[in-house]
Write an enzyme that holds these catalytic residues in place. Structure first.
Site, PDB file in Angstrom:
ATOM      1  N   GLY A 212       0.713  -1.228   0.083  1.00 29.52           N
ATOM      2  CA  GLY A 212       0.006   0.070   0.240  1.00 29.52           C
ATOM      3  C   GLY A 212       0.709   1.309   0.085  1.00 29.52           C
ATOM      4  O   GLY A 212       0.241   2.418  -0.390  1.00 29.52           O
TER       5      GLY A 212
ATOM      6  N   GLU B 291       4.126   3.650   6.155  1.00 26.85           N
ATOM      7  CA  GLU B 291       3.052   2.890   5.981  1.00 26.85           C
ATOM      8  C   GLU B 291       2.008   3.494   5.283  1.00 26.85           C
ATOM      9  O   GLU B 291       1.881   4.877   5.369  1.00 26.85           O
ATOM     10  CB  GLU B 291       2.476   2.505   7.395  1.00 26.85           C
TER      11      GLU B 291
ATOM     12  N   ASP C 252      -5.597  -0.561  -1.791  1.00 24.26           N
ATOM     13  CA  ASP C 252      -6.315  -1.227  -2.626  1.00 24.26           C
ATOM     14  C   ASP C 252      -7.869  -1.809  -1.697  1.00 24.26           C
ATOM     15  O   ASP C 252      -7.630  -1.727  -0.617  1.00 24.26           O
ATOM     16  CB  ASP C 252      -5.744  -2.706  -3.098  1.00 24.26           C
TER      17      ASP C 252
ATOM     18  N   LYS D 127      -6.663   5.912  11.075  1.00 23.16           N
ATOM     19  CA  LYS D 127      -7.886   5.976  11.412  1.00 23.16           C
ATOM     20  C   LYS D 127      -7.899   5.851  13.165  1.00 23.16           C
ATOM     21  O   LYS D 127      -8.057   4.583  13.426  1.00 23.16           O
ATOM     22  CB  LYS D 127      -8.474   4.646  10.612  1.00 23.16           C
TER      23      LYS D 127
ATOM     24  N   PHE E 208     -13.631   2.809   4.719  1.00 23.90           N
ATOM     25  CA  PHE E 208     -12.714   2.090   3.976  1.00 23.90           C
ATOM     26  C   PHE E 208     -12.198   2.604   2.609  1.00 23.90           C
ATOM     27  O   PHE E 208     -13.142   3.251   1.902  1.00 23.90           O
ATOM     28  CB  PHE E 208     -13.441   0.496   3.449  1.00 23.90           C
ATOM     29  N   VAL E 209     -10.929   3.041   2.719  1.00 21.65           N
ATOM     30  CA  VAL E 209     -10.496   3.781   1.547  1.00 21.65           C
ATOM     31  C   VAL E 209      -9.887   3.040   0.582  1.00 21.65           C
ATOM     32  O   VAL E 209      -9.169   2.009   0.776  1.00 21.65           O
ATOM     33  CB  VAL E 209      -9.810   4.917   2.128  1.00 21.65           C
TER      34      VAL E 209
ATOM     35  N   ASP F 163      -4.602   1.402  11.161  1.00 25.15           N
ATOM     36  CA  ASP F 163      -5.932   1.309  11.146  1.00 25.15           C
ATOM     37  C   ASP F 163      -6.102   0.644  12.828  1.00 25.15           C
ATOM     38  O   ASP F 163      -6.043   1.233  13.714  1.00 25.15           O
ATOM     39  CB  ASP F 163      -6.397   0.200   9.996  1.00 25.15           C
TER      40      ASP F 163
ATOM     41  N   ARG G  81      -5.825   0.689  -6.879  1.00 20.66           N
ATOM     42  CA  ARG G  81      -4.253   1.212  -6.465  1.00 20.66           C
ATOM     43  C   ARG G  81      -3.895   2.205  -7.210  1.00 20.66           C
ATOM     44  O   ARG G  81      -3.066   3.387  -6.649  1.00 20.66           O
ATOM     45  CB  ARG G  81      -3.414   0.126  -6.287  1.00 20.66           C
TER      46      ARG G  81
HETATM   47  P1  IMP Z   1      -3.740  -2.502  10.824  1.00 25.08           P
HETATM   48  O1  IMP Z   1      -2.904  -3.684  11.275  1.00 25.08           O
HETATM   49  O2  IMP Z   1      -5.252  -2.779  11.196  1.00 25.08           O
HETATM   50  O3  IMP Z   1      -3.523  -1.205  11.486  1.00 25.08           O
HETATM   51  O4  IMP Z   1      -3.649  -2.397   9.149  1.00 25.08           O
HETATM   52  C1  IMP Z   1      -2.982  -1.848   8.341  1.00 25.08           C
HETATM   53  C2  IMP Z   1      -3.110  -2.388   7.225  1.00 25.08           C
HETATM   54  O5  IMP Z   1      -4.381  -2.630   6.937  1.00 25.08           O
HETATM   55  C3  IMP Z   1      -2.647  -1.313   6.178  1.00 25.08           C
HETATM   56  O6  IMP Z   1      -1.280  -1.178   5.875  1.00 25.08           O
HETATM   57  C4  IMP Z   1      -3.460  -1.319   4.861  1.00 25.08           C
HETATM   58  O7  IMP Z   1      -2.896  -2.384   4.307  1.00 25.08           O
HETATM   59  C5  IMP Z   1      -4.815  -2.092   5.550  1.00 25.08           C
HETATM   60  N1  IMP Z   1      -5.826  -1.153   5.550  1.00 25.08           N
HETATM   61  C6  IMP Z   1      -6.467  -0.589   6.757  1.00 25.08           C
HETATM   62  N2  IMP Z   1      -7.615  -0.006   6.392  1.00 25.08           N
HETATM   63  C7  IMP Z   1      -7.687  -0.007   5.066  1.00 25.08           C
HETATM   64  C8  IMP Z   1      -8.631   0.419   4.112  1.00 25.08           C
HETATM   65  O8  IMP Z   1      -9.333   1.336   4.475  1.00 25.08           O
HETATM   66  N3  IMP Z   1      -8.518   0.219   2.998  1.00 25.08           N
HETATM   67  C9  IMP Z   1      -7.437  -0.559   2.332  1.00 25.08           C
HETATM   68  N4  IMP Z   1      -6.645  -1.473   3.036  1.00 25.08           N
HETATM   69  C10 IMP Z   1      -6.634  -1.055   4.462  1.00 25.08           C
END
Ligand code: IMP
Length: 180
Positions: free
Chosen positions: A46, A101, A161, A133, A154-155, A105, A167
């Protein structure tokens, strides 16, 4: 799920992303001023567009490497179990390191990767995420620099992606499901 099941509403225009990257790169250059070479780690997949734009604004000598961690797969939910799918090629011991990064999330990915890199004894380790987020956080962690705080949506776009689609959208958009 077919491509016609959702539409993408623009959330952050590409001009705003470019302007924010200019601001952030100035702050990063100050933080790492005097470094012999900044080791920039992009979290695949990403962050690939973000890191490309960021390093071109950075007035510092840089080395680029990539690390891939498992995250959402093709779903919209974090797996919470982070696995390293591709490790760095370079050594970061004693180096100045910037981890890049796309989105923080739940925070599990950043937390896991940060602990991994810290265990390799870099001289200085800082983190930047294009998007944050905060409402979704499960691990108490935050990147040192954030491009934009966004609500729990969700973006896609600008490298990010949904099931490997979108992407290549130049801006950040939010996914909105439509009845077909
Ligand atoms: P985390 O471990 O939950 O913080 O997730 C991080 C990863 O989840 C990011 O690097 C993204 O690859 C994916 N991710 C989180 N939110 C989104 C979203 O809204 N769209 C697409 N991928 C996301």
């Amino acid at each position: 799920m077919s491509e016609s099941d959702y539409v993408i509403d623009e959330m952050i225009p590409s001009a705003d992303i470019a302007a924010r990257i200019k601001e952030l790169s100035g702050e990063i250059a100050s933080e790492f001023s005097g470094t012999s070479k900044l080791f920039v780690v992009g979290l695949l997949r990403g962050s690939f567009i973000f890191i490309a734009d960021l390093v071109r604004e950075l007035d510092l000598p840089v080395e680029i490497d990539f690390l891939e961690a498992s995250s959402y797969g093709d779903s919209m939910e974090s797996s919470r179990e982070v696995r390293i799918l591709k490790d760095l090629r370079g050594q970061i011991e004693g180096r100045d390191v910037l981890l890049v990064e796309d989105i923080v999330d739940t925070g599990h990915t950043l937390n896991h990767v940060l602990n991994l890199l810290q265990s390799r004894s870099p001289a200085k380790l800082r983190t930047i995420a294009l998007l944050d987020k905060p409402d979704r956080r499960e691990v108490d962690i935050c990147a040192d620099w954030i491009g934009f705080k966004i609500p729990d949506e969700f973006v896609v776009g600008y490298g990010i992606d949904f099931a490997q689609r979108n992407r290549n959208l130049p801006h950040i958009g939010k996914v909105r499901f439509v009845k077909t």
